[in-house]
Design a protein around this motif. Sequence first.
Motif: not given
Length: 316
Positions: A36-38, A42-48, A91-96, A218-221
């Motif tokens: 999950a951290k990787r 990765r998604l943070h880099t893509q967002l930036t 990214y936000h979904e991955a962070e959660k 959906i995240h809770r699901a």
Amino acid sequence: MERRMQERQMELTMLRNERNRIRRRLEGAETQLKEAKRNRDRLHTQLTKEQQDVLALGKFSFMNKINQWTGKWDEKMEKEMAEVAEAELKYHEAEKTYLDIQAETERLRKEYQNPEFAYVDEEWDEFLKEKEAWIRQNDSIASTTLQKIADERVTLRSLLREIGEAHEAGNKAIRALDAALDKLGSAEGLSMWDTFLGGGLIVSALKYSEVNSSDDLIHRAQRALRHFKTELMDIQNVATDSMTIQQNDLLAMTDIFFDNIFSDWMVHTRITDAKKNLNGILQDVRRVRDQLARKEDEINHQLKQLDIQEQDIIMS
């Protein structure tokens, strides 16, 4: 002596099974946390990168000026903004997800440090030596049969507990999926109005509000489905071949990320596809939950039969 020994064996076996179950979960959670951290990084880099692309479009350059004159600048900016929105959502979904797994890992670490687990292996070794000495002195067909019954009872009770926990996790997953589907259903109705009946700005705004609200649901699901998956894996570790839950592709369901559902500007077909996807998963969860209920009934019946066998031996 025999009854005391059976009770002691059951107590130690249940304690060791619980310790091993928590250890398996902790190892799995630690692996998921690293993944999950990787994924988050990765998604943070893509967002930036996507944000930098938008900033670059906003800076003065002769090429940007030419694009503005030719009318291409707005088109490019809209495309870049859509890509930022999609990257930000992922990214936000991955962070959660990372924070969820991190909290679960910490909880399991605390459980694994239970003082009752500290010397359970040493106590088990001592018990086995004591039991071996007793068997050598008191071996009989009846005592051997009673011990087999006691061993089978421990296995069945452990499995029954795991099935109960999995059944409850399945119920939570169903409730979470139902909530997400209700919210998407509301968005679908507004989307149909907006798309086919010319709903206008107010309807469009309401539609996007409902879509955004379904993000957390959906995240809770997803979180509930991960928990359900973990509980089912515990059953597989305890169950015999004859009691294995047939999951088909269910264990792959938590790998699903609802790609592009909330990115760009929402269209009616995307909401409909999202509902179809969720409904399929919901049916899978219900199917497995029903299987669990049947297995629970079978095990309770087996336990009653063991009680009858034990009573027959004692009374004979």
